[in-house]
Design an enzyme around this catalytic site. Sequence first.
Site, PDB file in Angstrom:
ATOM      1  CD  GLU A  11      -2.966  -1.247   2.247  1.00 21.04           C
ATOM      2  OE1 GLU A  11      -2.726  -0.674   3.327  1.00 21.04           O
ATOM      3  OE2 GLU A  11      -4.036  -1.829   2.002  1.00 21.04           O
ATOM      4  NE  ARG A  52      -6.156  -7.327  -0.619  1.00 29.56           N
ATOM      5  CZ  ARG A  52      -6.651  -6.264  -0.019  1.00 29.56           C
ATOM      6  NH1 ARG A  52      -7.437  -5.444  -0.688  1.00 29.56           N
ATOM      7  NH2 ARG A  52      -6.375  -5.997   1.231  1.00 29.56           N
ATOM      8  CE  LYS A  59      -3.403  -6.548   7.825  1.00 31.79           C
ATOM      9  NZ  LYS A  59      -4.192  -5.528   7.100  1.00 31.79           N
ATOM     10  CG  ASP A  78      -7.404  -5.397   5.240  1.00 31.76           C
ATOM     11  OD1 ASP A  78      -6.879  -5.574   6.351  1.00 31.76           O
ATOM     12  OD2 ASP A  78      -7.617  -4.280   4.745  1.00 31.76           O
ATOM     13  CD  GLU A 104      -9.651  -1.148   8.188  1.00 31.02           C
ATOM     14  OE1 GLU A 104      -8.712  -1.711   8.782  1.00 31.02           O
ATOM     15  OE2 GLU A 104      -9.564  -0.759   7.011  1.00 31.02           O
TER      16      GLU A 104
END
Length: 678
Positions: free
Chosen positions: A293, A338, A362, A367, A395
């Site tokens: 990112e 991805r 993770k 994500d 999030e």
Amino acid sequence: MRIRDEDGYELWLRYRVVDNPDRFSQYRTAIDQVIVLGNSPTAEIIRSELRRALPALLDRSVPFSTHTSEQPALVVGTVQQLAALGLSVQREQSRDLGEEGFLIRTQPGDHHNWILITGHSEAALLYGMFHFLRLLQTQQDIRALDRSSSPRIRRRLLAHWDNLDGSIERGYAGRSLWKWDELPHTIDPRYHDYARACASIGLNGTCLNNVNAQAKSLSTDYLIKAAALADVFRPYGLRLYLSPLFSAPMQLGNLKTSDPRDPSVAAWWREKVAEIYRLIPDFGGFQIKANSEGQPGPRDYGASHAAGADLLAAALEPYGGLLLWRAFVYETTLDTDRAKCAYQEFVPLDGRFRTNVLVQVKNGPIDFQPREPFHPLFGALEQTPLALELQITQEYLGQSIHLVYLGGMWQEILDSDTHAKGSGSTVARIVDGTLHDYNTSSIVGVANTGSDRNWCGHHFAQANWYAFGRLAWDHTLRAETIAEEWIRATWSNDPRVVDHLKTLLLDSWPACLNYMTPLGLHHIMQEGHHYGPDPAFNAAPREDWNNVYYHRADTKGLGFDRSSTGSQAVSQYHSPQREQFDDLAACPEKFLLWFHHVPWERRLHNGRTLWEELQQRYHEGVAFVEKMREVWRRLQTDIDPQRHEHVTQRLNQQLENARWWREVCLNYFGQFVRREDS
Ligand code: GCW
């Protein structure tokens, strides 16, 4: 009687008079005096905690002493200190405690019993003391104690995505706790309260700054500020970590390059790390996001992640510093799915990292979605210790507005069987190092704390901070046990309240899945801030930043085909998991739309078509939030008005949001369903 208002600042460290008469008298009998051995800062912290807690719990003053007498006493000291007092615990009892483990034991004496809290380090005593207080807070029987507990994972960190300007990436509870402008001269008392809260749940590390890093955080000025925080945290057993920027040699050191193979770059990092250890002798290490990112990294120079990690790990190694190298990378030039990218990049590097490196993965391959299958890297790397990264801050799960207890999600991940070395190769055993026999291990939780008076924005979000710490210490604890502990400490021991709140907590995550992303749907939140639904979103510059990329709704069906006829992501899992995920009929329905593009008219196990089941799930999700609101309303007289009202307002908003999710998603997906399929 009106219950006294509370603002939530005390977290689970809320000491109230024990309201169970039997327990109350049991505790009063057992603890007539307290002896805390030693004079170190940690011993002082233990003393002050007990001074705060015991009189409040027992409703009377409790004398502190330095020597034994004829009274039943609580004694806190290391195994060595106890021996000097003539109170030795048997060797076999203390042998396996390790450095941080504690033993709490009732020891019969000639005239009375002692309660001993012991271990081999001061941090162990701190953990033991907090555990003992938890027993009282949750009203356990303490007559014949014999409990020992050691952490299963060595480095248990909170990661703060805090920027130096005080903002927090994905933070929903106010501003950063770190007041960089005031440091190092002004020490906010809250730093102590933060460290105390971390220690109370067994956390032993904190990474102060965002992985989307600024070079400035490694400047001498900022290191001096960080050192002041490290000084506060040290006696609480909390070590400090930082997130460096890979290109700091250029940005901070004015070098021409940050190429990991350039000797001047290596020299710069060596010097920087030496400076850090001069200021913070027990510095924990680095956590880094590289080539992800937009962050700089070794690939900018045609070097691999292993080469990049080597550069930093070599600098940290002489001091015992650790490097947490994040595997959150998705170069979609490697693969158009991805979910497959990190595996492709890291598997070839297995075995090429120094022993002080952990690759930080993770929980799932995309994500921090409301639910993901475990990340295939956990089963794939066999010569590289892996740290598990969980996201405490919500999030993608309603931020600090929705009440969602994440204990169940984390338990599901930790219990997942990767089959890396046959059955029983759980993510937990990979992370704690036992499967591959590593002696380093780590778990990292992205913090949900901020400057809000109640720390986490939502009073119930505190449960996630708590659960993370408890699971990091012992991943065999169940989400339900942890929830109950937290409820009793934070709200009440009244069985009615405990029962109601337990249902609320335990069913909150399944409910959220239902009204947001049932059956394995993922990444359909609004762009950027990730709050609220937007399955139609299709305007991002990268294909995999669009929501339509993830759900792939069309007139035939719904879901991302990652099976052997699709992207083949299933091939990254071991047998028999691979075949199970691959087979539409055998795939667990919770991951159905993660792995398959499923026809609308396909019947699921309960006989409903996909479209019927989808509608059902969205309705059930909303119905549960209605129920949560009702349960909460009925507890009005049991809970202090201030916290009750705060949560009520949020539940109202959560209900509106759940309905919004249902409406947007069913309208949107419904357009693709032909009438004869509905
Ligand atoms: O979940 C995503 C977030 C980014 C975050 C990134 C990461 C810190 O949307 O805000 O950046 O993951 O984990 O690096």
